[in-house]
Design a protein around this motif. Structure first.
Motif: not given
Lengths: 149, 134
Positions: B60, B35, B28-29, B31-33
């Motif tokens: 994160w 990276d 999830k991180y 995708g959201a960031s």
């Protein structure tokens, strides 16, 4: 060699603090606070708008520096420092660029390591400072050999 | 007096203990960031670089740490947030987030912040300068 890139910077890129991106980011750091996602809470706040989490600025496009090819793997993030004028507001436009401000090498137990210092900056449409993010990236001896710097 | 202004040097904000680190949280991180460095999501890629398995994005952990301050948004804002990445975070690690007031003035509060794993080791540590509104 990275030394030759010291002082190099990208062209400014226009970004927007997108509401959906803020929500996704807040969820990913486990911080779905109403000040980030609930419009009513945003309107009633001192900001009159929702704001973005402090580290949200990493999602922006900062442009690219001509000729700089950092390896996709094997870099170590050593330090990160943010400086803000204020929280970023949802839906505002931010103009972003990146610059290489330093590169130096140190010898350690795993050979000679490179330290690359980058500054990512965000400004408003009038060129006024909004935030700066300083990042120190460590490039290990193995990676330095692979990319022959 | 606001909540933060009543804090004394040496006192702490309420700690937060995170759920054990899961692969899905790191996906999830990513995708959201944006990276997508595969050492954070794919074991084979992490192992190819000599790691025992995937590790969390340093950002994160730093992103999580900022939530100690979120609820005080009417009192001020984070003006500087400075972190050194000191140790790796692996799947199933249990991370605790802490902030201790180190200095105070009428305009700003300086906190020492850190994220600690289940063995009591700092994985990230640094400072938050929290600027107070009038």
């Amino acid at each position: 060699m990275f030394q030759s890139f010291i002082g190099a910077r990208s062209d400014k890129v226009k970004n927007r603090v997108e509401r959906g991106a803020v929500k996704k980011f807040a969820a990913a750091i486990g911080d779905l606070h109403p000040i980030y996602i609930d419009e009513e809470t945003g309107r009633k706040s001192r900001y009159k708008q929702n704001i973005a989490p402090p580290t949200f600025s990493r999602v922006f496009d900062y442009g690219t520096i001509d000729g700089l090819n950092l390896p996709a793997k094997g870099l170590i993030h050593g330090e990160q420092t943010y400086t803000f004028k204020r929280p970023l507001l949802v839906e505002e436009e931010v103009y972003c660029y990146t610059e290489i401000t330093d590169y130096y090498e140190k010898s350690g137990k795993n050979g000679k390591m490179g330290f690359l210092v980058l500054h990512n900056t965000g400004e408003d449409r009038n060129g006024e400072f909004l935030f700066k993010a300083k990042q120190v990236v460590i490039i290990t001896e193995t990676v330095r050999k692979e990319i022959s710097v | 007096m606001t909540v933060l202004q009543q804090l004394e040097v040496g006192e702490t904000l309420v700690d937060i203990q995170l759920e054990p680190v899961s692969r899905l949280a790191l996906i999830k991180y990513a995708g959201a960031s944006g990276d997508y460095n595969p050492i954070h999501t794919i074991d084979e890629e992490a192992k190819a670089t000599g790691l025992p398995g995937v590790i969390a994005h340093g950002m994160w952990t730093m992103g999580n740490l900022s939530k100690l301050f979120t609820s005080y948004y009417e009192e001020g804002f984070i003006e500087t947030f400075s972190i050194r990445f000191k140790g790796m975070v692996f799947l199933h690690d249990v991370i605790r987030l802490q902030a201790t007031l180190a200095e105070k003035s009428p305009q700003a509060l300086r906190f020492q912040v850190r994220a600690v794993n289940q063995r009591g080791e700092d994985v990230i540590a640094g400072d938050v300068m929290y600027s107070l509104y009038e």
